[in-house]
Scaffold this motif. Structure first.
Motif, PDB file in Angstrom:
ATOM      1  N   ARG A 157       0.747  -1.214   0.164  1.00 61.98           N
ATOM      2  CA  ARG A 157       0.127   0.243  -0.296  1.00 61.98           C
ATOM      3  C   ARG A 157       0.795   0.919  -0.040  1.00 61.98           C
ATOM      4  N   GLN A 208      -4.771   5.998  -2.364  1.00 64.88           N
ATOM      5  CA  GLN A 208      -4.312   5.850  -0.930  1.00 64.88           C
ATOM      6  C   GLN A 208      -5.290   5.397   0.636  1.00 64.88           C
ATOM      7  N   PHE A 209      -6.352   6.103   0.864  1.00 63.46           N
ATOM      8  CA  PHE A 209      -6.971   5.785   1.465  1.00 63.46           C
ATOM      9  C   PHE A 209      -8.683   5.686   0.702  1.00 63.46           C
ATOM     10  N   LEU A 221      -6.859   0.270   6.296  1.00 66.07           N
ATOM     11  CA  LEU A 221      -6.487   1.628   5.943  1.00 66.07           C
ATOM     12  C   LEU A 221      -6.660   2.608   7.273  1.00 66.07           C
ATOM     13  N   THR A 222      -7.816   2.077   7.687  1.00 64.41           N
ATOM     14  CA  THR A 222      -7.228   2.668   9.421  1.00 64.41           C
ATOM     15  C   THR A 222      -5.786   2.779  10.157  1.00 64.41           C
ATOM     16  N   PHE A 230      -3.283   8.061   8.291  1.00 62.02           N
ATOM     17  CA  PHE A 230      -4.538   8.236   7.997  1.00 62.02           C
ATOM     18  C   PHE A 230      -5.402   8.735   9.629  1.00 62.02           C
ATOM     19  N   LYS A 231      -5.800   9.700   8.415  1.00 61.25           N
ATOM     20  CA  LYS A 231      -6.987  10.894   9.724  1.00 61.25           C
ATOM     21  C   LYS A 231      -8.024  10.807   9.929  1.00 61.25           C
ATOM     22  N   TYR A 265     -10.520   9.818   7.719  1.00 58.86           N
ATOM     23  CA  TYR A 265     -11.223  10.348   6.656  1.00 58.86           C
ATOM     24  C   TYR A 265     -11.049   9.127   4.801  1.00 58.86           C
ATOM     25  N   ILE A 266     -12.334   8.339   5.014  1.00 53.88           N
ATOM     26  CA  ILE A 266     -12.113   8.532   3.555  1.00 53.88           C
ATOM     27  C   ILE A 266     -12.203   8.385   2.458  1.00 53.88           C
ATOM     28  N   HIS A 267     -11.448   8.996   1.174  1.00 50.51           N
ATOM     29  CA  HIS A 267     -11.361   9.548   0.351  1.00 50.51           C
ATOM     30  C   HIS A 267     -12.570   9.742  -0.124  1.00 50.51           C
ATOM     31  N   VAL A 297     -13.415   5.558  11.859  1.00 48.92           N
ATOM     32  CA  VAL A 297     -13.615   6.793  10.868  1.00 48.92           C
ATOM     33  C   VAL A 297     -14.775   7.139  10.960  1.00 48.92           C
TER      34      VAL A 297
END
Length: 628
Positions: free
Chosen positions: A279, A298-299, A339-340, A345-346, A348-350, A407
């Motif tokens: 990834r 990426q996210f 992803l989390t 990772f902040k 947010y799933i983009h 998330v």
């Protein structure tokens, strides 16, 4: 040794490998992520027991880099990368691009023009007896005789020019596994002729049975009507279930195209996206600052493939197909949890989507048994009566994703098809606006002239205006201030100067100030490109106007951004040429002022003020990054 696939002999030695089964030569830098084709295909082969290595962006000036991993046991796999190498290098005006998002540091110059052909020729210098299999978007869309915008010529199939043995078109996973299994069992590459989703070559049509013959390369290169005829035949057969085998003589070779590969089911889609990707980019690119292309994905989550939208300028029909192939909720939730845990990772799933975010099911029932309708679009100019507009599965998926621990927000940014959305209940749009829009919703009406939208395969102006009003009302109901970010295209086949002016007036009246506009680029494999080159709609035989001169293309593009000072002179020229001097002046309906008056005259009234969404459109980081 890290978890990346081998890119050097040292990596092979650390794994205890003396020889690889396949070597993948790619025009992109190595990013081990499921949004990058080479990573998907190599990881899939790895899972099925093959030893695979990658040579990313080899120096093509000699054969040295191509021998980096030695001679593979079964074959070389060659791809120009995630983009056609010429589109990657040149703009619509044939100017050289200075950036390449798929190269280290975003710098251009790491791949040759016509990379697939160049790479194959280098490999043939090294090894005459090793099978070479080409694929990826460049090979896929150039699989038969095609118009090449950058050389302004009709070129032969890339399979004939590259010296490769086999071409895999489309997304490639199913076909590649079948070809690999045949090679593993000792089948000679020249005898692999029955795999769907592949093209092979034979001396002439006497070697082909049960096929639809196409006009030869010599015929389509000499006669635009023959080109249109050939394109229509191949375009209408792009279906895995009802499509027929095609054959076309390309000089000394006859290129045979089998029907497209069968759509993947949920289990097969899940298998692909559950593979152990790193990834991120390979560490060799750390000093260069990495590979910029990963920033957009990426996210993000790919939830489906395929598109039944039917945009004529899009290559999806010829590459991914019209039949939607989707992943299961369980697979997407597993990836979201991964992803989390990733660095950076902040919460947010983009994005959650595909070519079109809100297409999560086949356009109608029974499609997987009978295929798509031959020559009949699903959405435009009016929706098919059998179209099923259902967002329930997508809505359920979005709810599950935003409920995951860690998330904060799930965005939908890959674009929604607003005409499809208009056929659904208000529930989806309300949840979309409330939870999944980051202040702006990206949509693509592309044009407003009925003549042009018909040639584009898009819905007309009234449908867009109805959606814009519904979007406004929905946000008003929710107490939100959110805006549409529409994308428009200039110089598409069918667009005359009058149509470009109609679009400019629409932009004025709606208060839009688009900061990014797209000039139509005739890329291989699309219906719009066939129209642009031939001046004919291949499906109907209708004559189509095409803007080809540099000046007219510049005029149409400038009209979409008429307010920019650098465009004023060319906009005035366009308006006079079209006898629309009524749009030159100081009235609020005027697009530009007369020559020499910009600095002298600053009226207090009569000019339309900047709309409330102007600031948001200008400063959207997402809008600046998106490349159509």
């Amino acid at each position: 040794m890290n978890g990346f696939l081998p890119i050097s002999k040292k990596d092979m030695e650390e794994r205890g490998w003396q020889q690889l089964d396949f070597v993948f030569v790619s025009g992109d830098a190595y990013v081990d992520h499921p949004s990058f084709g080479p990573a998907i295909l190599c990881r899939l082969l790895e899972k099925h027991g093959y030893k695979v290595g990658i040579i990313p962006q080899p120096d093509w000036h000699s054969t040295r880099d191509f021998d980096r991993l030695g001679k593979p046991r079964l074959g070389f796999l060659v791809s120009a990368g995630n983009m056609d190498s010429l589109l990657n290098k040149f703009t619509a005006a044939r100017k050289v691009r200075h950036q390449d998002a798929y190269s280290p540091g975003g710098k251009a110059g790491f791949r040759p023009e016509r990379a697939t052909i160049v790479y194959c020729n280098r490999l043939r210098e090294l090894y005459h007896d090793v099978p070479i299999i080409i694929g990826g978007i460049e090979a896929s869309l150039r699989r038969l005789a095609h118009y090449d915008y950058w050389s302004n010529t009709v070129r032969r199939s890339i399979l004939a020019d590259s010296q490769a043995d086999l071409l895999i078109f489309g997304m490639g996973e199913r076909a590649l596994l079948e070809v690999a299994a045949d090679l593993q069992q000792g089948v000679a590459i020249e005898n692999i002729q029955d795999v769907q989703g592949t093209c092979y070559r034979v001396p002439n049509m006497d070697y082909v049975w049960d096929h639809l013959p196409l006009p030869s390369y010599a015929e389509v290169a000499a006669d635009k009507k023959k080109f249109a005829e050939s394109f229509k035949l191949e375009y209408l057969e792009q279906d895995a279930i009802r499509g027929r085998k095609l054959a076309q003589q390309n000089g000394e070779w006859c290129i045979v195209q089998n029907p497209p590969a069968r759509p993947l089911n949920e289990e097969q889609m899940d298998e692909i996206y559950d593979l152990p990707y790193m990834r991120t980019w390979h560490p060799i690119y750390d000093k260069a600052g990495g590979v910029p292309a990963i920033q957009e994905v990426q996210f993000s989550l790919v939830s489906q493939r395929g598109c039944f939208g039917g945009c004529n300028f899009c290559a999806i029909i010829s590459h991914e197909g019209r039949i939607i192939q989707r992943r299961s909720h369980a697979s997407l939730l597993r990836e979201a949890k991964i992803l989390t845990q990733l660095p950076g990772f902040k919460g947010y799933i983009h994005d959650v989507g595909g070519p079109t975010a809100n297409f999560r099911r086949t356009s109608c029932d029974g499609q997987l048994e009978r295929g798509t309708c031959r020559g009949k679009p699903c959405l435009s100019p009016v929706p098919c009566r059998n179209l099923v507009a259902d967002h329930s599965d997508y809505l359920k998926l979005l709810r599950e994703l935003r409920a995951l621990p860690g998330v904060k927000k799930v965005f939908v940014r890959s674009g929604v098809r607003f005409d499809y959305l208009m056929l659904a209940k208000d529930e989806f749009l309300e949840e979309l606006c409330k939870y999944h829009v980051s202040g702006q919703l990206k949509i693509a009406p592309e044009h407003v002239s009925d003549r042009v939208t018909r040639m584009m395969g898009k819905s007309n102006r009234k449908v867009y205006q109805a959606f814009a009003e519904r979007f406004r009302r929905t946000n008003e109901k929710l107490g939100l201030k959110q805006y549409l970010v529409p994308y428009f295209m200039s110089s598409h086949p069918g667009s005359e100067l009058a149509d470009a002016i109609e679009l400019a007036e629409f932009i004025r009246d709606m208060g839009y100030h688009p900061q990014q506009v797209q000039d139509f680029i005739p890329t291989p494999g699309t219906l719009s490109t066939a129209m642009w080159y031939t001046g004919i709609d291949p499906l109907t035989g209708e004559k189509v106007y095409t803007a080809k001169s540099y000046e007219e293309k510049l005029m149409q593009r400038a009209l979409m951004q008429y307010w920019l000072p650098q465009n004023h002179a060319i906009v005035r020229k366009a308006l006079r040429l079209a006898h629309r001097e009524d749009l030159i002046g100081f009235d609020r309906k005027c697009l530009v002022r007369p020559e020499g008056s910009e600095k002298k005259h600053t009226p207090d009234k009569g000019r339309r003020p900047r709309p409330a969404n102007h600031r948001n459109s200008n400063h959207s980081k997402r809008e600046k990054k998106v490349r159509r």
